[in-house]
Design a protein around this motif. Structure first.
Motif, short mmCIF file in Angstrom:
data_model
loop_
_atom_site.label_atom_id
_atom_site.label_comp_id
_atom_site.label_asym_id
_atom_site.label_seq_id
_atom_site.Cartn_x
_atom_site.Cartn_y
_atom_site.Cartn_z
N SER A 28 0.83 -1.20 0.00
CA SER A 28 0.00 0.00 0.00
C SER A 28 0.86 1.25 0.00
O SER A 28 0.64 2.19 -0.76
N GLY A 29 1.88 1.27 0.85
CA GLY A 29 2.77 2.43 0.92
C GLY A 29 3.64 2.58 -0.30
O GLY A 29 3.98 3.69 -0.72
N LEU A 30 4.03 1.45 -0.91
CA LEU A 30 4.94 1.48 -2.06
C LEU A 30 4.25 1.92 -3.34
O LEU A 30 4.77 2.75 -4.10
N PHE A 31 3.07 1.37 -3.60
CA PHE A 31 2.47 1.51 -4.92
C PHE A 31 1.12 2.20 -4.93
O PHE A 31 0.55 2.43 -6.00
N GLY A 32 0.57 2.53 -3.76
CA GLY A 32 -0.76 3.13 -3.75
C GLY A 32 -1.87 2.14 -3.99
O GLY A 32 -2.98 2.51 -4.35
N VAL A 33 -1.59 0.86 -3.83
CA VAL A 33 -2.61 -0.18 -3.97
C VAL A 33 -3.02 -0.65 -2.58
O VAL A 33 -2.21 -0.67 -1.67
N GLY A 34 -4.30 -0.99 -2.45
CA GLY A 34 -4.77 -1.43 -1.14
C GLY A 34 -4.15 -2.73 -0.69
O GLY A 34 -4.04 -3.01 0.49
N GLY A 35 -3.72 -3.55 -1.64
CA GLY A 35 -3.10 -4.83 -1.30
C GLY A 35 -4.06 -5.98 -1.23
O GLY A 35 -3.65 -7.13 -1.10
N GLY A 36 -5.37 -5.69 -1.34
CA GLY A 36 -6.35 -6.77 -1.28
C GLY A 36 -6.23 -7.76 -2.42
O GLY A 36 -6.64 -8.90 -2.29
N THR A 59 -12.18 -4.96 4.59
CA THR A 59 -12.09 -4.29 5.89
C THR A 59 -10.65 -3.95 6.22
O THR A 59 -10.33 -2.84 6.67
N GLN A 60 -9.75 -4.88 5.97
CA GLN A 60 -8.34 -4.68 6.28
C GLN A 60 -7.71 -3.61 5.40
O GLN A 60 -6.89 -2.81 5.84
N VAL A 61 -8.12 -3.54 4.13
CA VAL A 61 -7.58 -2.55 3.21
C VAL A 61 -7.91 -1.14 3.69
O VAL A 61 -7.13 -0.20 3.49
N THR A 62 -9.05 -0.97 4.36
CA THR A 62 -9.42 0.34 4.90
C THR A 62 -8.35 0.85 5.86
O THR A 62 -7.92 2.00 5.77
N GLY A 63 -7.92 -0.01 6.77
CA GLY A 63 -6.90 0.40 7.73
C GLY A 63 -5.58 0.74 7.08
O GLY A 63 -4.91 1.72 7.43
N ALA A 64 -5.16 -0.07 6.11
CA ALA A 64 -3.91 0.19 5.41
C ALA A 64 -3.98 1.50 4.65
O ALA A 64 -2.99 2.25 4.57
N SER A 65 -5.15 1.83 4.10
CA SER A 65 -5.31 3.06 3.33
C SER A 65 -5.24 4.29 4.23
O SER A 65 -4.70 5.32 3.83
N LEU A 250 -5.30 -5.99 10.00
CA LEU A 250 -5.11 -4.57 10.23
C LEU A 250 -3.87 -4.29 11.08
O LEU A 250 -3.15 -3.32 10.84
N LEU A 251 -3.65 -5.12 12.08
CA LEU A 251 -2.50 -4.93 12.97
C LEU A 251 -1.20 -4.87 12.19
O LEU A 251 -0.34 -4.03 12.44
N GLY A 252 -1.07 -5.76 11.21
CA GLY A 252 0.15 -5.76 10.41
C GLY A 252 0.16 -4.69 9.34
O GLY A 252 1.20 -4.08 9.08
N SER A 253 -0.99 -4.40 8.73
CA SER A 253 -1.01 -3.50 7.57
C SER A 253 -0.77 -2.05 7.93
O SER A 253 -0.13 -1.31 7.16
N VAL A 254 -1.26 -1.60 9.08
CA VAL A 254 -1.06 -0.20 9.47
C VAL A 254 0.42 0.10 9.65
O VAL A 254 0.92 1.15 9.23
N LEU A 255 1.14 -0.83 10.27
CA LEU A 255 2.59 -0.66 10.44
C LEU A 255 3.31 -0.82 9.11
O LEU A 255 4.25 -0.07 8.80
N GLY A 256 2.87 -1.76 8.31
CA GLY A 256 3.53 -2.02 7.04
C GLY A 256 3.43 -0.86 6.06
O GLY A 256 4.35 -0.61 5.29
N ALA A 257 2.31 -0.11 6.08
CA ALA A 257 2.12 1.01 5.16
C ALA A 257 3.16 2.10 5.39
O ALA A 257 3.69 2.68 4.44
N GLN A 258 3.47 2.37 6.65
CA GLN A 258 4.50 3.38 6.95
C GLN A 258 5.87 2.92 6.47
O GLN A 258 6.66 3.69 5.92
N PHE A 259 6.15 1.64 6.67
CA PHE A 259 7.43 1.07 6.23
C PHE A 259 7.54 1.11 4.71
O PHE A 259 8.60 1.46 4.16
N GLY A 260 6.45 0.79 4.01
CA GLY A 260 6.46 0.81 2.55
C GLY A 260 6.67 2.20 1.99
O GLY A 260 7.35 2.38 0.97
N THR A 261 6.09 3.21 2.65
CA THR A 261 6.28 4.58 2.20
C THR A 261 7.75 4.99 2.27
O THR A 261 8.26 5.67 1.38
N GLN A 262 8.45 4.57 3.32
CA GLN A 262 9.87 4.89 3.45
C GLN A 262 10.70 4.18 2.37
O GLN A 262 11.64 4.76 1.82
N ILE A 263 10.35 2.94 2.06
CA ILE A 263 11.07 2.20 1.01
C ILE A 263 10.88 2.89 -0.34
O ILE A 263 11.82 3.00 -1.14
#
Length: 304
Positions: A28-36, A59-65, A250-263
């Motif tokens: 989500s953070g890397l490409f702007g895709v929800g990942g679903g 539901t999970q994609v909402t949190g990542a977005s 959601l627990l994993g995706s919210v943290l992962g989105a920030q990490f993906g943005t940095q990458i």
């Protein structure tokens, strides 16, 4: 760590689900895709029923977005004006998708339709992304005119009435174009549990002609509200949302989105697209294989 999923009616490894959500967040953070588009088939491979996987992934994609929009908004990478137009179309599409989902579920064909949609869409998108990534990495493989084309919207978009200027995106088009695009993505979100970013991002670039600086953030903004709508509609109609499954993702995706943005700020875009394209094609091939193989359990019994 085994966790029981009440709607899916099975036990899963909780850590695996959290890590899967983290992968979705990074994408989500890397490409702007929800990942679903990866979450749903991977959950199906793991043994989650397709209907529950699609509804819970939305539901999970909402949190990542949410996490991704916050990160891109800080860099003024979101065009809220055109985003709201696509959100309006997405809400309408989600309602249309709900009717289709219920009809296919009543016919007992929803699982097959979900799998076929994934094979067709992932195979097409993955192939296009792979070609463009290879052309970017190896310019000598580019066919035709090697000169870069000027970014502009598709001729069909130019013919639509009521054109207006979207300053942040740098385009002058009819609002009907993003409205229709949002509707299509809304239908896919409801049927497949995807945010639709893997279609939305290329369409915003090559059909609407939007500036690349706002495409990812605006995509996530639209995905946020459409998946939120899809979640509510699923909860009220299909009752297929497993809150425990969605919470772990959601627990994993919210943290992962920030990490993906940095990458995304450091990695070479062509390499990232090549990796994503390879993943997408592999998932499509695995879904195609599943359609042609006889399942271990041919019959299921639904509780009354």
């Amino acid at each position: 760590m085994d966790v029981y999923l009440p709607i899916a009616n099975l036990s899963v490894n909780g850590l695996f689900i959290v890590l899967l959500g983290g992968l979705t967040g990074i994408l989500s953070g890397l490409f702007g895709v929800g990942g679903g588009f990866l979450t749903t088939p991977l959950l199906i491979f793991y043994g989650i029923p397709p209907t529950v996987a699609a509804a819970s992934a939305a539901t999970q994609v909402t949190g990542a977005s949410v996490s991704g929009v916050i990160a891109h908004n800080s860099r003024k990478g979101v065009d809220y004006r055109i985003g709201l137009v696509m959100v309006a179309g997405g809400v309408v599409g989600a309602l249309i998708g709900a009717v289709l989902f219920s009809a296919l579920q009543g016919l007992g064909q929803i699982d097959v339709v979900i799998s076929i949609l994934y094979v067709v869409l992932l195979g097409t998108i993955g192939s296009v992304m792979m070609r463009e990534a290879l052309e970017g990495l190896f310019p000598g493989t580019r066919t035709g005119d090697a000169r870069p084309r000027k970014r502009r919207h598709h001729p069909l978009v130019a013919g639509l009435p009521g054109r207006t200027r979207f300053y942040r995106s740098g385009i002058y088009i009819s609002p009907l174009a993003p409205l229709i695009l949002g509707t299509v993505v809304g239908i896919l979100t409801m049927l497949m549990g995807v945010g639709g970013g893997f279609i939305l991002v290329p369409a915003m670039l090559y059909i609407l002609g939007m500036s690349g600086t706002v495409v990812v953030g605006t995509s996530l903004f639209q995905i946020l509200f459409v998946t939120m709508t899809a979640t509510m509609v699923h909860s009220l109609t299909t009752q297929a949302v497993d809150i425990i499954l969605a919470g772990l993702l959601l627990l994993g995706s919210v943290l992962g989105a920030q990490f993906g943005t940095q990458i995304a700020l450091k990695a070479r875009p062509e390499v990232l697209r090549l990796v994503l394209a390879a993943i997408v094609i592999l998932v499509a091939l695995r879904m195609l294989y599943g359609l042609g193989v006889q399942p271990d359990e041919i019959y299921t019994v639904d509780p009354l």
